[in-house]
Design an enzyme around this catalytic site. Sequence first.
Site, short mmCIF file in Angstrom:
data_model
loop_
_atom_site.label_atom_id
_atom_site.label_comp_id
_atom_site.label_asym_id
_atom_site.label_seq_id
_atom_site.Cartn_x
_atom_site.Cartn_y
_atom_site.Cartn_z
N CYS A 30 -5.46 1.85 -0.32
CA CYS A 30 -5.00 2.88 0.15
C CYS A 30 -3.63 2.68 1.53
O CYS A 30 -3.76 1.44 2.08
CB CYS A 30 -6.27 2.92 1.59
SG CYS A 30 -5.73 4.60 2.39
N CYS A 33 -3.86 3.38 4.60
CA CYS A 33 -4.40 2.26 5.50
C CYS A 33 -3.04 1.31 5.59
O CYS A 33 -3.73 0.32 6.79
CB CYS A 33 -5.27 1.53 4.64
SG CYS A 33 -6.44 2.75 4.00
#
Length: 127
Positions: A30, A33
């Site tokens: 991600c 992230c």
Amino acid sequence: MATIELTKDNFNDTLTENDFVLIDFWASWCGPCKMFGPVFEKASERHSDLTFAKVDTEAQQELAASFDIQSIPTLMVVRDKTVIYAQPGALPEEALEDLIKQARDLDMEEVRREIAKQQADGSAEQA
């Protein structure tokens, strides 16, 4: 305190033994992230009195599903075993600091009263 990795095995103990826990639900693939990770880590160094934890949603799919995590990163703040914040999105450093301040300033007695009132209202509607 360093950030700890949460699993289904240590999740309940972590929330029971700590009054204030910030949880980052994330995954290695991600992009947002990866951007939020260093911000979260830096905050954990600044606020050593709080517990910072991460849940790898790939490795802990059952845990992520139990909290209905639909989008990552998702940040959850738990005080006194009560979820007081849970929102997806990578926060910038200033926003995370502001959130921590607001969470610290919350009157948890008032929060518990409000939850009890909402539950009572919900029970009355079902009767």
